[in-house]
Scaffold this active site. Sequence first.
Site, PDB file in Angstrom:
ATOM      1  N   ILE A  46      12.164 -36.129 -55.828  1.00 53.45           N
ATOM      2  CA  ILE A  46      11.407 -35.399 -56.191  1.00 53.45           C
ATOM      3  C   ILE A  46       9.929 -35.999 -55.515  1.00 53.45           C
ATOM      4  CG2 ILE A  46      12.292 -34.491 -58.377  1.00 53.45           C
ATOM      5  CD1 ILE A  46      11.098 -36.689 -59.942  1.00 53.45           C
ATOM      6  N   ASP A  47       8.846 -35.179 -55.500  1.00 55.95           N
ATOM      7  CA  ASP A  47       7.701 -35.810 -54.899  1.00 55.95           C
ATOM      8  C   ASP A  47       7.251 -36.888 -55.357  1.00 55.95           C
ATOM      9  OD1 ASP A  47       7.946 -33.452 -53.208  1.00 55.95           O
ATOM     10  OD2 ASP A  47       6.347 -32.294 -54.237  1.00 55.95           O
ATOM     11  N   LYS A  48       6.516 -37.725 -54.656  1.00 61.65           N
ATOM     12  CA  LYS A  48       6.075 -39.107 -55.032  1.00 61.65           C
ATOM     13  C   LYS A  48       5.122 -38.916 -56.318  1.00 61.65           C
ATOM     14  CE  LYS A  48       2.898 -42.923 -53.488  1.00 61.65           C
ATOM     15  NZ  LYS A  48       1.952 -43.226 -52.496  1.00 61.65           N
TER      16      LYS A  48
END
Length: 228
Positions: A46-48
């Site tokens: 999942i995105d940062k």
Amino acid sequence: DKPAGMAVHPAPGSVSGTLVNALLRHCGDSLSGIGGVARPGIVHRIDKDTSGVIVAAKTDAAHQGLSALFAAHDIERLYIALTRGAPRGAARGTIEGAIARSSSDRKKMALVKSGGRHAITHYAVERVFGPAEKPLAARVACTLETGRTHQIRVHLASVGAPCLGDPTYGSGPPAEKVRAAIAEAGLARQALHAAVLGFRHPVTGEALRFESPLPRDMAVLQGLLEAL
């Protein structure tokens, strides 16, 4: 339950302080080696700056089984987004469109008419904030059928409801009252949270389901939006 601001694995600009670093410290050598030295145990990302539930594999058998579930889209994945306005059209629907690197900005993804990777997001507007006829913001539940880079952020932006606080796909500022609420809540990232992850254990066959409540920044923001 990954906090916002933590990258999943080391990359340029995020060499330390990643989820992989934490997993190695916690699990030692008992992580799947399929991801290689840089991504041990990492099955998906999942995105940062997206918070929420992520699964890591401790054995190669688990990794192979989980990867097969993701490939077959046999995983329950529910995300909560707080958006600028509400999606155009119906309060519930499906966004479909291929996603690829933007030709104008290599750091962004974009919907493309040819090429790219097929992507499907099902969404449901759970509540709207502000005037019902023209909402200032909304809480939207998104169920992933595929898992492409930045998929939800790109798809929601494509129907006129980008995630609040998203510097990449925001395409214009929200209403002044919403901007004030974002500042008061201390939201410094896109308002997107991986709330539910469910799957059948790849080794034991046990049905597993994990839920993560909204983190403080999004929970406070939602409370402020409810007062609009």
